[in-house]
Design a protein around this motif. Structure first.
Motif, PDB file in Angstrom:
ATOM      1  N   LEU A 122       4.878  56.047  17.917  1.00  0.00           N
ATOM      2  CA  LEU A 122       4.284  56.868  19.224  1.00  0.00           C
ATOM      3  C   LEU A 122       4.514  56.026  19.314  1.00  0.00           C
ATOM      4  O   LEU A 122       4.576  56.639  21.337  1.00  0.00           O
ATOM      5  N   MET A 123       3.664  54.765  19.474  1.00  0.00           N
ATOM      6  CA  MET A 123       3.192  54.113  21.112  1.00  0.00           C
ATOM      7  C   MET A 123       5.394  54.133  21.448  1.00  0.00           C
ATOM      8  O   MET A 123       5.037  53.133  23.072  1.00  0.00           O
ATOM      9  N   PHE A 148       6.051  56.679  23.884  1.00  0.00           N
ATOM     10  CA  PHE A 148       5.038  57.342  25.052  1.00  0.00           C
ATOM     11  C   PHE A 148       5.519  55.904  25.885  1.00  0.00           C
ATOM     12  O   PHE A 148       5.735  56.510  26.711  1.00  0.00           O
ATOM     13  N   GLU A 149       6.048  54.869  25.870  1.00  0.00           N
ATOM     14  CA  GLU A 149       6.594  53.570  26.447  1.00  0.00           C
ATOM     15  C   GLU A 149       7.859  54.592  27.288  1.00  0.00           C
ATOM     16  O   GLU A 149       8.381  54.480  28.356  1.00  0.00           O
TER      17      GLU A 149
END
Length: 144
Positions: free
Chosen positions: A129-130, A133-134
């Protein structure tokens, strides 16, 4: 958090709530780079902590000594969390394993692979998920 909570319900029989707890702990970093570092630290600390927990459980210690060790482990966790997250995690898993050994007359070593599995799943959810997001941030900053 929603994704971690949803996945943790899928693994309810294997103490899936740890997926959510691990995700929350890793997301304690304020910046994306800190979250990435904390996820690596969590994995290393969990593996070493589970090994330490196996050793402590196999020592067949007296109940009073187990209580004292749990208190010392808790003190170490509180002391090291702001200083070194990896070392703090060395003490978290043995504490949990010793607490669970007090709950039953026989030691439940099947808890250990579930703890490791839940750690891997929780970290994976956060990292995926990170990355999304990035990617979303990079797309939103493009000039069209």
């Amino acid at each position: 958090m929603f994704s971690s909570a949803y996945v943790s319900t899928l693994f309810n029989e294997q103490n899936g709530y740890w997926i959510l707890i691990i995700s929350v702990a890793i997301l304690g970093g304020e910046k994306i780079d800190e979250i990435r570092i904390r996820s690596h630290q969590r994995m290393i600390g969990s593996i070493i902590g589970l090994a330490l927990g196996i050793i402590l459980i196999n020592l067949n210690l007296f109940e009073l000594l187990i209580y004292l060790i749990i208190v010392l482990l808790n003190i170490c966790v509180v002391f090291f969390v702001p200083r070194n997250y990896t070392i703090a995690n060395f003490f978290t898993n043995p504490q949990i394993l010793l607490l669970s050994s007090l709950n039953t007359t026989s030691v439940n070593l099947s808890l250990i692979p579930y703890r490791l599995f839940n750690t891997i799943v929780g970290i994976s959810i956060v990292l995926v998920l990170m990355l999304l997001f990035e990617y979303g941030l990079s797309v939103s900053k493009r000039q069209y």
